[in-house]
Design a protein around this motif. Structure first.
Motif, PDB file in Angstrom:
ATOM      1  N   ILE A 262       0.848  -1.206   0.000  1.00  0.00           N
ATOM      2  CA  ILE A 262       0.000   0.000   0.000  1.00  0.00           C
ATOM      3  C   ILE A 262       0.881   1.252   0.000  1.00  0.00           C
ATOM      4  CG2 ILE A 262      -1.685   1.320   1.384  1.00  0.00           C
ATOM      5  CD1 ILE A 262      -2.734  -1.534   2.319  1.00  0.00           C
ATOM      6  N   ALA A 263       1.943   1.229   0.822  1.00  0.00           N
ATOM      7  CA  ALA A 263       2.839   2.386   0.897  1.00  0.00           C
ATOM      8  C   ALA A 263       3.542   2.608  -0.446  1.00  0.00           C
ATOM      9  CB  ALA A 263       3.863   2.173   2.007  1.00  0.00           C
ATOM     10  N   ALA A 264       3.931   1.516  -1.109  1.00  0.00           N
ATOM     11  CA  ALA A 264       4.636   1.648  -2.397  1.00  0.00           C
ATOM     12  C   ALA A 264       3.703   2.229  -3.464  1.00  0.00           C
ATOM     13  CB  ALA A 264       5.170   0.289  -2.830  1.00  0.00           C
ATOM     14  N   VAL A 265       2.443   1.780  -3.474  1.00  0.00           N
ATOM     15  CA  VAL A 265       1.489   2.332  -4.452  1.00  0.00           C
ATOM     16  C   VAL A 265       1.236   3.802  -4.154  1.00  0.00           C
ATOM     17  CG1 VAL A 265      -0.892   2.228  -5.292  1.00  0.00           C
ATOM     18  CG2 VAL A 265       0.374   0.131  -4.925  1.00  0.00           C
ATOM     19  N   ASN A 266       1.089   4.102  -2.894  1.00  0.00           N
ATOM     20  CA  ASN A 266       0.837   5.488  -2.491  1.00  0.00           C
ATOM     21  C   ASN A 266       2.008   6.396  -2.900  1.00  0.00           C
ATOM     22  OD1 ASN A 266      -0.809   7.412  -1.288  1.00  0.00           O
ATOM     23  ND2 ASN A 266       0.419   7.331   0.616  1.00  0.00           N
TER      24      ASN A 266
ATOM     25  N   LYS B  53      -6.461   1.022  -7.458  1.00  0.00           N
ATOM     26  CA  LYS B  53      -7.278   0.145  -8.325  1.00  0.00           C
ATOM     27  C   LYS B  53      -6.517  -0.297  -9.571  1.00  0.00           C
ATOM     28  CE  LYS B  53     -11.976   1.774  -7.874  1.00  0.00           C
ATOM     29  NZ  LYS B  53     -11.786   3.160  -7.721  1.00  0.00           N
ATOM     30  N   ASP B  54      -5.586   0.580 -10.016  1.00  0.00           N
ATOM     31  CA  ASP B  54      -4.879   0.271 -11.273  1.00  0.00           C
ATOM     32  C   ASP B  54      -3.567  -0.467 -11.054  1.00  0.00           C
ATOM     33  OD1 ASP B  54      -6.828   1.598 -12.667  1.00  0.00           O
ATOM     34  OD2 ASP B  54      -5.857   3.547 -12.350  1.00  0.00           O
ATOM     35  N   ALA B  55      -3.168  -0.675  -9.814  1.00  0.00           N
ATOM     36  CA  ALA B  55      -1.867  -1.323  -9.575  1.00  0.00           C
ATOM     37  C   ALA B  55      -1.864  -2.723 -10.198  1.00  0.00           C
ATOM     38  CB  ALA B  55      -1.600  -1.405  -8.083  1.00  0.00           C
ATOM     39  N   VAL B  56      -0.767  -3.045 -10.868  1.00  0.00           N
ATOM     40  CA  VAL B  56      -0.643  -4.375 -11.488  1.00  0.00           C
ATOM     41  C   VAL B  56       0.150  -5.266 -10.542  1.00  0.00           C
ATOM     42  CG1 VAL B  56       0.377  -5.651 -13.429  1.00  0.00           C
ATOM     43  CG2 VAL B  56      -0.718  -3.420 -13.827  1.00  0.00           C
TER      44      VAL B  56
ATOM     45  N   GLU C 229      -4.717 -12.989  -3.724  1.00  0.00           N
ATOM     46  CA  GLU C 229      -6.100 -12.520  -3.511  1.00  0.00           C
ATOM     47  C   GLU C 229      -6.134 -11.557  -2.329  1.00  0.00           C
ATOM     48  OE1 GLU C 229      -8.374 -16.498  -5.254  1.00  0.00           O
ATOM     49  OE2 GLU C 229      -8.043 -16.296  -3.099  1.00  0.00           O
ATOM     50  N   PHE C 230      -5.425 -11.925  -1.252  1.00  0.00           N
ATOM     51  CA  PHE C 230      -5.412 -11.096  -0.046  1.00  0.00           C
ATOM     52  C   PHE C 230      -4.755  -9.726  -0.333  1.00  0.00           C
ATOM     53  CE2 PHE C 230      -2.577  -9.757   3.475  1.00  0.00           C
ATOM     54  CZ  PHE C 230      -3.554  -9.299   4.371  1.00  0.00           C
ATOM     55  N   LEU C 231      -3.604  -9.755  -1.017  1.00  0.00           N
ATOM     56  CA  LEU C 231      -2.885  -8.486  -1.251  1.00  0.00           C
ATOM     57  C   LEU C 231      -3.691  -7.556  -2.155  1.00  0.00           C
ATOM     58  CD1 LEU C 231       0.783  -9.778  -1.713  1.00  0.00           C
ATOM     59  CD2 LEU C 231      -0.166  -8.561   0.264  1.00  0.00           C
ATOM     60  N   ARG C 232      -4.281  -8.124  -3.192  1.00  0.00           N
ATOM     61  CA  ARG C 232      -5.068  -7.285  -4.107  1.00  0.00           C
ATOM     62  C   ARG C 232      -6.215  -6.629  -3.355  1.00  0.00           C
ATOM     63  NH1 ARG C 232      -7.788 -10.260  -8.202  1.00  0.00           N
ATOM     64  NH2 ARG C 232      -8.535  -8.305  -9.062  1.00  0.00           N
ATOM     65  N   ALA C 233      -6.918  -7.443  -2.574  1.00  0.00           N
ATOM     66  CA  ALA C 233      -8.068  -6.894  -1.831  1.00  0.00           C
ATOM     67  C   ALA C 233      -7.576  -5.811  -0.867  1.00  0.00           C
ATOM     68  CB  ALA C 233      -8.776  -8.011  -1.081  1.00  0.00           C
ATOM     69  N   SER C 234      -6.452  -6.049  -0.185  1.00  0.00           N
ATOM     70  CA  SER C 234      -5.955  -5.072   0.795  1.00  0.00           C
ATOM     71  C   SER C 234      -5.597  -3.760   0.118  1.00  0.00           C
ATOM     72  CB  SER C 234      -4.709  -5.596   1.524  1.00  0.00           C
ATOM     73  OG  SER C 234      -4.952  -6.844   2.060  1.00  0.00           O
ATOM     74  N   VAL C 235      -4.916  -3.858  -1.034  1.00  0.00           N
ATOM     75  CA  VAL C 235      -4.490  -2.627  -1.715  1.00  0.00           C
ATOM     76  C   VAL C 235      -5.717  -1.864  -2.214  1.00  0.00           C
ATOM     77  CG1 VAL C 235      -3.243  -1.720  -3.731  1.00  0.00           C
ATOM     78  CG2 VAL C 235      -2.161  -3.453  -2.278  1.00  0.00           C
ATOM     79  N   VAL C 236      -6.664  -2.577  -2.843  1.00  0.00           N
ATOM     80  CA  VAL C 236      -7.847  -1.881  -3.362  1.00  0.00           C
ATOM     81  C   VAL C 236      -8.619  -1.232  -2.212  1.00  0.00           C
ATOM     82  CG1 VAL C 236     -10.066  -2.196  -4.540  1.00  0.00           C
ATOM     83  CG2 VAL C 236      -8.013  -3.298  -5.440  1.00  0.00           C
ATOM     84  N   GLU C 237      -8.801  -1.984  -1.108  1.00  0.00           N
ATOM     85  CA  GLU C 237      -9.555  -1.438   0.035  1.00  0.00           C
ATOM     86  C   GLU C 237      -8.874  -0.229   0.656  1.00  0.00           C
ATOM     87  OE1 GLU C 237     -10.207  -4.596   2.833  1.00  0.00           O
ATOM     88  OE2 GLU C 237     -11.413  -5.663   1.330  1.00  0.00           O
ATOM     89  N   SER C 238      -7.549  -0.140   0.530  1.00  0.00           N
ATOM     90  CA  SER C 238      -6.819   0.981   1.147  1.00  0.00           C
ATOM     91  C   SER C 238      -7.267   2.306   0.536  1.00  0.00           C
ATOM     92  CB  SER C 238      -5.309   0.816   0.952  1.00  0.00           C
ATOM     93  OG  SER C 238      -4.960   1.136  -0.386  1.00  0.00           O
ATOM     94  N   GLY C 239      -7.701   2.258  -0.736  1.00  0.00           N
ATOM     95  CA  GLY C 239      -8.197   3.458  -1.401  1.00  0.00           C
ATOM     96  C   GLY C 239      -7.116   4.483  -1.703  1.00  0.00           C
ATOM     97  N   VAL C 240      -5.829   4.129  -1.570  1.00  0.00           N
ATOM     98  CA  VAL C 240      -4.777   5.120  -1.863  1.00  0.00           C
ATOM     99  C   VAL C 240      -4.789   5.397  -3.370  1.00  0.00           C
ATOM    100  CG1 VAL C 240      -3.312   4.442   0.089  1.00  0.00           C
ATOM    101  CG2 VAL C 240      -2.920   3.395  -2.156  1.00  0.00           C
TER     102      VAL C 240
END
Ligand code: KIV
Ligand code: ZN
Length: 525
Positions: A159-163, A203-206, A188-199
């Motif tokens: 999440i921090a890296a995407v942000n 949503k577009d992170a690959v 599955e867990f990481l994708r859901a966590s990143v999307v839910e973070s809303g940073v």
């Protein structure tokens, strides 16, 4: 099937993770040649190297960034300012540059390798992504040893890296430890966590998989990661890479093609280029592909048993789930002869992935004509050997001007070899030696002529094509300065091929030593 969300990007790391493994080192011109072949194959990303690791890697990446088009060119950096700046310099001139930063996240690596706390790892990751982002828009972040990292901390780092601006999140199974169901659940867990973070950008992170093959599960784990939502897979041709290697590109791509409906995913790879690209890599590195290797091994489509042959004659589908021509086997059977002209040669070389400048094409054509005088039929493998042999001769180092070997089985016969070599500055040296056999004598004469001693681990001669006039390819593996080097040479004379393979190693060694000296001098200055 053509839903863009289901397109899996192929990130090839043969030139970085692959090249850093024993027996796979390549010179800068070889890397450039292979990068062009990867672009022709249709990979989305070419990881060209680790520019901070050596001047040679920096030069190779620079050339690839300037010349290769049709794919993103990525370079690797630790989360260090110097590494990231080296990447930015190396990528100048690239149309689609990517900086790939990584840091270990697992407790084992944090404690024993980095000596950093979770918070410090997080801080460095963010610093590195932000710095890389100032140089290029396309930044990838990797959490080394991710599969042995606490999932909640891994999600926090992602999440921090995407942000901070990372567009791609790579989750490496650095030590080949995971299993298919485990990695699928983690993605599955990481994708859901990143999307839910809303940073921003969440949503577009690959998500990307990078699996090593220590338990022979790299391809299976990468496919499971795709089921868990990965949309980029990092892999290498022939599965080369650290220890047991990386996920084999050709296997993954064909699994997605043959079982596309099952996975609901596809790639943009031109599968007919898989065999030529695999062969090019094994010729460049001298690392042979095992005969029964899936897709690109010589036996991959051979049907030996009578029952299978009978079935095949009635219907190919009985024992064949993909067609050899779809992975490029048929393309590699083209024959040329002494009446073939320069234009035909140029066309054929282009089909094999070699686009040569005029002067080099002329040199290869001259070599082709003289080979065609010795052999009735010149196959693609012969052409590849000609081009790569010309590359090796053009590289700085000792050249074999002439040699003579005498041998026999009479009681008093003493195998003897003499060689004349020309060094990189044009000076000529002649030496002779005796040995237990002709190859032993030849290698001893070369050792005297170059002043280099090689500890030979293995020596093999195989034929490049079929037929009793086939060229011989010699491969030598030797250990020097604690490192393993592979050399190869090709000729219609197997003693000449052996001498060329020996010199290939000696020249690689000399260049490696010269580069190490340059790096030391630069560090002192
Ligand atoms: O295996 C690994 O963790 C790596 C990273 C540097 C991406 O190669
Ligand atoms: Zn790796």
């Amino acid at each position: 099937m053509n839903d863009p969300a289901a397109r899996v990007r192929i990130f090839d790391t043969s030139l970085r993770d692959g090249e850093q493994s024993p027996g796979c080192s390549m010179t800068a011109p070889q890397k450039l040649r292979f990068a062009h072949a990867l672009a022709e194959l249709g990979v989305d990303v070419i990881e060209a190297g680790f520019p901070a690791s050596s001047e040679a890697d920096m030069d190779a990446v620079r050339a690839i960034a300037r010349e290769v088009r049709g794919a993103t060119v990525a370079t690797l950096a630790r989360c260090h300012v110097g590494d990231i700046e080296a990447c930015a310099r190396a990528l100048e001139g690239s149309v689609h540059p990517r900086i790939h930063v990584f840091i270990s996240t697992s407790p084992l690596h944090r404690e024993h390798k980095l000596g950093l706390s979770r918070e410090q790892v997080l801080e460095r990751a963010v610093m590195a992504v932000e710095l890389a982002k100032r140089h290029v828009d396309d930044v990838e972040f990797s959490a080394e040893d991710a599969l042995r990292t606490e999932p909640d901390f891994l999600a926090q780092v992602c999440i921090a890296a995407v942000n901070a601006g990372a567009r791609t999140l790579n989750i490496p199974d650095t030590v080949g430890y995971t299993t298919p169901s485990e990695i699928r659940t983690l993605f599955e867990f990481l994708r859901a966590s990143v999307v839910e973070s809303g940073v921003p950008g969440a949503k577009d992170a690959v998500f990307s998989a990078h699996c090593h093959n220590d338990l022979g599960l790299a391809v299976a784990n990468s496919l499971a990661a795709i089921e868990g939502g990965a949309r980029q897979v990092e892999c290498t041709i022939n599965g080369i890479g650290e220890r047991a290697g990386n996920c084999a590109l050709e296997e993954l791509v064909m699994a997605l093609r043959v079982r596309g409906e099952y996975y609901g995913a596809h790639t943009r790879i031109d599968t007919r280029r898989l065999v030529p690209t695999s062969r090019l890599l094994s010729r460049i590195t001298g690392m042979a592909v095992q005969r029964n290797k899936a897709v690109v091994g010589q036996n991959a489509f051979a049907h030996e048993s009578g029952i299978h042959q009978h079935g095949m004659l009635k219907h190919r589908g009985t024992y064949e789930i993909m067609r050899p021509e779809d992975v490029g086997w048929a393309q590699s059977q083209m024959v040329m002869g002494r009446h073939s002209g320069r234009a035909a040669l140029s066309d054929r070389l282009q089909a094999l992935g070699f686009t040569l400048p005029e002067a080099q094409l002329n040199a290869v054509f001259a070599g082709f004509k003289s080979l065609a005088e010795k052999k009735r039929e010149v196959f693609d493998a012969d052409l590849e050997a000609l081009v790569l042999g010309a590359d090796a001769r053009a590289a700085r180092g000792h050249r074999l001007a002439r040699f003579h070997v005498s041998t026999g089985v009479a009681q008093d016969s003493l195998p003897t070899a003499s060689v004349q070599l020309v060094d990189a500055d044009g000076a000529s040296v002649s030496e002779a030696a005796v040995g237990d056999g002709p190859v032993h004598a030849l290698f001893a004469a070369l050792a005297r002529g170059t002043g280099i001693t090689l500890e030979i681990d293995s020596y093999q001669v195989s034929s490049v094509t079929t037929g009793d006039d086939a060229q011989g390819q010699a491969q030598v593996i030797a250990r020097v300065d604690g490192r393993e080097f592979t050399g190869s040479g090709t000729s219609t004379d197997i003693l000449e091929a052996s001498a060329l393979a020996w010199l290939d190693i000696a020249n690689r060694l000399q260049r490696t030593r010269a580069q190490a000296a340059d790096t030391r001098a630069a560090a002192i200055a």
